[in-house]
Motif scaffolding. Sequence first.
Motif, PDB file in Angstrom:
ATOM      1  N   THR A   4       0.851  -1.181   0.000  1.00 25.16           N
ATOM      2  CA  THR A   4       0.000   0.000   0.000  1.00 25.16           C
ATOM      3  C   THR A   4       0.887   1.230   0.000  1.00 25.16           C
ATOM      4  O   THR A   4       1.592   1.499   0.967  1.00 25.16           O
ATOM      5  CB  THR A   4      -0.932   0.003   1.217  1.00 25.16           C
ATOM      6  N   GLU A   6       0.879   5.386  -1.166  1.00 21.64           N
ATOM      7  CA  GLU A   6       0.111   6.528  -1.640  1.00 21.64           C
ATOM      8  C   GLU A   6       0.889   7.253  -2.731  1.00 21.64           C
ATOM      9  O   GLU A   6       1.961   7.805  -2.473  1.00 21.64           O
ATOM     10  CB  GLU A   6      -0.190   7.487  -0.481  1.00 21.64           C
ATOM     11  N   SER A   7       0.373   7.211  -3.947  1.00 18.44           N
ATOM     12  CA  SER A   7       0.994   7.976  -5.023  1.00 18.44           C
ATOM     13  C   SER A   7       0.766   9.461  -4.777  1.00 18.44           C
ATOM     14  O   SER A   7      -0.232   9.859  -4.176  1.00 18.44           O
ATOM     15  CB  SER A   7       0.379   7.571  -6.368  1.00 18.44           C
ATOM     16  N   GLN A 315      -3.901   1.529  -3.503  1.00 14.79           N
ATOM     17  CA  GLN A 315      -4.207   2.844  -2.963  1.00 14.79           C
ATOM     18  C   GLN A 315      -5.562   2.755  -2.285  1.00 14.79           C
ATOM     19  O   GLN A 315      -6.582   2.518  -2.944  1.00 14.79           O
ATOM     20  CB  GLN A 315      -4.240   3.886  -4.083  1.00 14.79           C
ATOM     21  N   TYR A 345      -3.299  11.399  -9.782  1.00 18.41           N
ATOM     22  CA  TYR A 345      -2.078  11.018  -9.077  1.00 18.41           C
ATOM     23  C   TYR A 345      -0.921  10.866 -10.062  1.00 18.41           C
ATOM     24  O   TYR A 345      -1.111  10.417 -11.196  1.00 18.41           O
ATOM     25  CB  TYR A 345      -2.271   9.679  -8.364  1.00 18.41           C
TER      26      TYR A 345
END
Length: 353
Positions: A4, A6-7, A315, A345
């Motif tokens: 996991t 986060e972009s 995400q 993103y």
Amino acid sequence: MSTTVESPLAWETVVDDAPVALSARAGLVALAGAEGTVKVLDAATGAETGSFALPGGALSIALSPDAGHLVATGPLGYALWRRSDGRTTVRESGAWSAAAVWADGMGVSAAEQGQGRGKVAVASGRRALVLDAEGHELWRTEPAASTVTDLAWMRRGRRLAVAAYGAVRCHERHTEKPVATYPYLGSHLALAVAPTGQWICSGNQDASIHIWRTRDGSELTMSGYPEKVSRLAFDDTGFWLAADGAPDVTVWDFSGQGPEGRAPRSLRCHETVTALAWRPGAAGHLVSGGDDGTVALWHATAGRPQGRLRPVREQEGTGEAVTALAWAGPHLLVVARRDGRTRTYGVPSRTSL
């Protein structure tokens, strides 16, 4: 195992509507909402460059290859928007318009180009209408057995594939009657044509994918899906087809002689798949969205047939279902959710994502 990550968020916008469709081309992103809200945004910044409302609501949206024009379709008709001056032409035909698709300009006559701006096919009830970019009708197909559900251009704009109950029919330029018919007794929900034109695939109400090889009309059915197949997408190479119809996304290998006798790769992340989009290029990267709001990035062509892949990047969402996905070029991913929130993103270019 999945990771996991986060972009980085490039921009975010919120509309007072539930997004149902996205389109991204040549520096623009277009967003359509269920109640008919249509917004056109700058892909790099999210700044609004245009907007209009489609009476009766929206079902799909499509930007032209150069992003100079846009078409939105809905239950009561369709609308065309022009980037240069924001002019919007709404056609309330009263006919269900489920889809629209632009030709890429190759194989398009000078008259059809509308002074160089291409042509678009629009589903309109039981027919498909072919329009120039200004909305003037060039030709139309004869009525199908039922409502047209999806469209795809073939041979770089020289042939139009039209899906409706019982068959996919292909029309050449200015031919009302089909020049080729690919029958299958059932309701077609989605249509995908390989970029090479070698394969036509339909996702169906009866929880199957039906495939035709265009050169000889030979057929193949992949059945046994637990749910209807309503999303199909070929990657840019035409070697890989992604489909929903189950909690797993299935990815079929169309290289060589095609998928007959081959098992698909399975991608497991969502309880219900709500959106699919291949990354531009030949890297085999796929993004999927689910009803739980999760977005998953996959190296979808890795592993072995019958293998179950895990996302290389996940995400987590807000819990609101992902309703549409689009790539604004290879490095920007656009995600729309049911609560009206759309975010873009930045995604790394390296193979591992």
